[in-house]
Scaffold this active site. Sequence first.
Site, PDB file in Angstrom:
ATOM      1  CG  ASP A   1      -2.134   0.854   1.089  1.00 10.36           C
ATOM      2  OD1 ASP A   1      -2.246   1.540   0.060  1.00 10.36           O
ATOM      3  OD2 ASP A   1      -2.981   0.847   1.998  1.00 10.36           O
TER       4      ASP A   1
ATOM      5  CD  GLU B   1      -5.684  -0.889  -1.456  1.00  7.04           C
ATOM      6  OE1 GLU B   1      -5.353  -1.627  -0.511  1.00  7.04           O
ATOM      7  OE2 GLU B   1      -6.736  -0.217  -1.461  1.00  7.04           O
TER       8      GLU B   1
END
Length: 413
Positions: A15, A110
């Site tokens: 992420d 992500e």
Amino acid sequence: MIDGQRAESSMLHVDMDSFFVSVELLERPELVGRPVAAAHDTVRSVVSSASYEARRYGVRSAMPVARAKQLCPELVLITPTYAKYRDASRAVMAIFHEFTPLVEPLSIDEAFLDVAGSMKLFGEPIEIARAIRERVRERTGLPASVGLAATKFVAKLASQRAKPDGVLEIPPARTIEFLHSLPVEAMWGVGQATARALKSRAIHTVADLAREPLPALTRLVGAASAAKLHALANGRDARSVETTRTEKSIGHEETFASDVTDPAVLDRELLRLSTRTGERLRAAQLEARTIAIKVRWDTFETVTRSRTLPEASNATRRIVQTARELYAALGATRPVRLIGVRAEQLRPAGSEPAALWSDDDEWRAVDQAVDELKDRFGAAGITSASLLKGRDQVVDPRSLEDPGAGPGHGDRS
């Protein structure tokens, strides 16, 4: 894998940290360390991304800019440049593919990576996670956080706790220990309403959720949610990385520059949004079984309504007719801030047995003719006559999320 559990922490969730802001700071290094947000400086705009310095003041993505300024008077706003974010995303995703072909992008910033088959080349999963993070920083200058676990769910939780700019591994043997220490709100699918329902039965932590008998949980949240939550709370998640994404819904929404009460304006907007949704469905050769609308009032209260169609359709007329009926059923007289139309329960066009006769047949013929004209002459010059009347209604496009990101694809990291 046993009961949804791997023998090693080879499921990664990467992420990017404050992605939009981080990309902007590459060109504005003098702002590093200051509270910064990516947002348009207008009354009706919202924050797209906030630096961690800004978050210490309570500034969050999707927060109205006016509120963000109240919380942090020193906040520096940078106008978002979505083309730069897409370019940066492509560069980051390309790096992921250098380590494994099993990459599942979840949004612009992500992705899940399955590195079980990469260990002979790159070492243990923790070594791979560190190498990915270092390579992303070296090539792009951007920070990333990585969570490693035996399942997708725990890997994603781990990446959130690794932030900012860190790596956290949850070994399979410690999965239950890690999960059960968390509040019940950490679970996927547990929003405010579900949390209230769970807490009414003294379910405050994931441990409480795991111990709750499934029949009792079913009575609280329904069979589907109960089964999913109970499995995740007990560390069971057999989902694998999906390298091809199937769109689950297609839709469009608009935030008005000023709140709208005129029914004619709202009706034209439903037509415009339905037209765009129908065009995208047909371009993707998809049909929808469900049509939904989203309405946000001037008080920021948001409501959604949906209807399942008798047969799947991508006909613009069917979409707009359903959207109009759903809005009319609200009986609304309140000022509207945002309105949206969405097609859901998508399936390949023509995959259902065709009815002997359908109201949509004539509409589909019209849609096909219009689509062909737009392909030939361009979309700008061909539109519904009803929409020409509404061109004076001003919409503030700067207050919207990146249209290329899609639903849920904003920068929340």
